[in-house]
Design an enzyme around this catalytic site. Structure first.
Site, PDB file in Angstrom:
ATOM      1  N   TYR A 204       0.857  -1.186   0.000  1.00 42.50           N
ATOM      2  CA  TYR A 204       0.000   0.000   0.000  1.00 42.50           C
ATOM      3  C   TYR A 204       0.890   1.232   0.000  1.00 42.50           C
ATOM      4  CZ  TYR A 204      -3.363   3.522   1.470  1.00 42.50           C
ATOM      5  OH  TYR A 204      -4.151   4.652   1.529  1.00 42.50           O
ATOM      6  N   ASP A 299       9.545   3.176   0.474  1.00 39.23           N
ATOM      7  CA  ASP A 299       8.405   3.768   1.176  1.00 39.23           C
ATOM      8  C   ASP A 299       8.600   3.465   2.659  1.00 39.23           C
ATOM      9  OD1 ASP A 299       5.999   4.362   2.419  1.00 39.23           O
ATOM     10  OD2 ASP A 299       4.771   3.668   0.754  1.00 39.23           O
ATOM     11  N   LYS A 327       3.792   9.453   8.886  1.00 35.59           N
ATOM     12  CA  LYS A 327       3.501   8.914  10.213  1.00 35.59           C
ATOM     13  C   LYS A 327       4.409   9.459  11.315  1.00 35.59           C
ATOM     14  CE  LYS A 327       1.240   4.708   8.500  1.00 35.59           C
ATOM     15  NZ  LYS A 327      -0.143   4.986   8.864  1.00 35.59           N
TER      16      LYS A 327
END
Length: 500
Positions: A204, A299, A327
């Site tokens: 994702y 990522d 995050k």
């Protein structure tokens, strides 16, 4: 509900202030063994909560969560589906939270939970850390959340990230991980002059048009690309995790058609290690990218700072060309996104109006705002001072070891493993189904629905026993998870597993 006597697992750890920095992942799991166990889990009948025990679980929500139920019903009238974020989709309805502090959350009805969601991963220090909150309040008092102009904390945050991460010479702050991935892909194409992007299937990378492709389940292509024109994903390709031969073949084929701009991956494996990669996988992908002239994009939205200050790239000793962050970058505060990388590549993100230089355009009115930058700077300093990644990683080890013991003692087929503070608990195996072809995907469709429902019921049972997880299958530990918190949680998990 269980009694709260200590659950006997590993010896107690030292206090955070006494710890020197350690690898956040104490040992990489045996990947081949895990895949064998995954296959065994999905081949056998499911082991859900027993039908005669589910009413007991659901009574909790009927009797003790009326405030959350009322608020969720109001939300449905003005918010599609009643929630703004996928993390809030919980069975039978979303909980409304009134307070979050450290390792715990309290809902609007006064029910207290051990928080293993941690906002989906950003709050490595635990929720609402006072040292960060104090600095944020100081900046809010002095200049407010946003000015549109330069602020010292965006420089300080960028400097700290560059000092910490091996593959980051420069940083461009953006609004979210999704935006950062979009920018990194655009930057890779601008720098290389090539257009094709290869991602690892099942990963994702946010919800941009070009990357809603092969999400969560490998080889599913455009299955979730509703409303997205075919042209948007026309240059997105996927290869199965750990399949280096397939990646080499794709790179070789692309070279005949103009080349590959970048290979994009999550360094732990798709979905934060739900499908874990072999420990040498990232190094081998790096070598293939060098051989075929493609950039390597890590990522690190989840792994950035949660796997240590240097991220997964420091842990694996593999330097990507570009790094995507989110995050933990701002410690749980909003506008958490960034692209970092080699100076020569990053200079193509030079801002300004009317420039004639070749560049990849990115923007964002609220990007690099003072509120987010001061939060990120002090959250990362605090994480560095306390060795938060190492402490949270040891908590993840303790939790996984305890879960293993319960699962084995009760004779359950469930699989649990961890990469430091990222703990996976596979009970239904819905994300582990084989979708490697259209025929397999068609065959798995009904099975996936049944297994998804089981996962939702397991998540509801955890909640009813005072545990908040990510979709009933992933757990994030934090600096706030002391031995006592983990032992309490293990007692509660055991109570749930006894309902199976």
């Amino acid at each position: 509900m269980s009694n709260l006597a200590p659950f006997h697992t590993a010896a107690s750890a030292a206090t955070p202030s006494a710890l020197a920095p350690r690898p956040a992942i104490s040992a990489w799991p045996d990947v081949d063994t895990l895949y064998r166990r995954f296959a065994e889990l999905v081949k056998q009948p499911m082991r859900p909560i027993r039908a005669d025990k589910m009413p007991q679980v659901m009574r909790y929500f009927d009797e003790r969560c009326q405030g959350s139920r009322r608020l969720s019903e109001r939300a449905k009238a003005v918010i599609p589906g009643g929630v703004q974020h996928n993390l809030a989709f919980n069975h039978p309805f979303p909980l409304a939270i009134a307070q979050a502090d450290g390792a715990h959350m309290t809902d609007v009805d006064g029910n207290r939970y051990i928080d293993f969601l941690q906002a989906g991963g950003p709050t490595l220090l635990g929720s609402n850390h006072p040292a960060v909150r104090q600095k944020v309040n100081e900046v809010l008092d002095s200049c407010g959340p946003v000015t549109g102009l330069l602020h010292e904390y965006e420089v300080k945050l960028a400097e700290l990230v560059c000092q910490s991460m091996p593959g980051v010479d420069m940083v461009r702050l953006l609004g979210s991980g999704t935006e950062a991935v979009m920018g990194a892909v655009r930057l890779a194409r601008a720098y290389t002059g090539k257009k094709r992007i290869i991602k690892v299937g099942g990963a994702y990378h946010g919800w941009s048009d070009q990357l809603v492709y092969g999400m969560r389940l490998p080889k599913t292509g455009r299955m979730e690309a509703v409303g997205i024109p075919h042209g948007a994903t026309g240059n997105t390709q996927e290869c199965n995790p750990n399949d280096l031969d397939a990646l080499r073949s794709q790179l070789r084929w692309n070279r005949l058609r103009g080349g590959t701009a970048a290979v994009l991956l999550e360094p732990l494996g798709p979905e934060s290690g739900t499908r874990p990669v072999h420990p040498d996988y990232n190094r081998q992908v790096r070598a293939l990218c060098d051989e075929f002239g493609a950039l390597l994009i890590f990522d690190e939205v989840v792994t950035g700072f949660r796997i240590g200050m240097g991220g997964a790239q420091a842990y694996f000793g593999v330097t990507p060309d570009l790094t995507v962050l989110g995050k933990c970058l701002t410690g749980g505060y909003p506008m958490a996104g960034a692209i970092g990388g080699r100076r020569d590549i990053m200079m193509m993100l030079v801002g300004g109006i009317g420039t004639t230089a070749k560049r990849a355009f990115v923007g964002g009115t609220l990007s690099a705002n003072p509120l987010s930058c001061v939060a990120g700077y002090y959250a990362l300093l605090e994480a560095q001072r306390t060795d938060a990644a190492g402490v949270a990683g040891r908590a993840g080890d303790r939790l996984r070891q305890g879960l293993d013991g319960i699962i084995n003692r009760l004779g359950l087929p469930y699989v649990t493993y961890n990469m430091g503070s990222i703990v996976h608990l596979q009970t239904s195996g819905v994300l582990l189904l084989d979708t490697g072809s259209l025929w397999k995907l068609f065959k798995a469709k009904d099975e996936a629905k049944r297994r998804k429902h089981m996962m939702e019921e397991m998540g509801a049972a955890y909640t009813a026993h005072g545990l908040i997880t990510l979709a009933g299958s992933r757990i994030y530990t934090s600096l706030a998870d002391t031995d006592a918190v983990i032992d309490d949680a293990l007692n509660r998990f055991e109570d749930v597993f006894k309902l199976v």
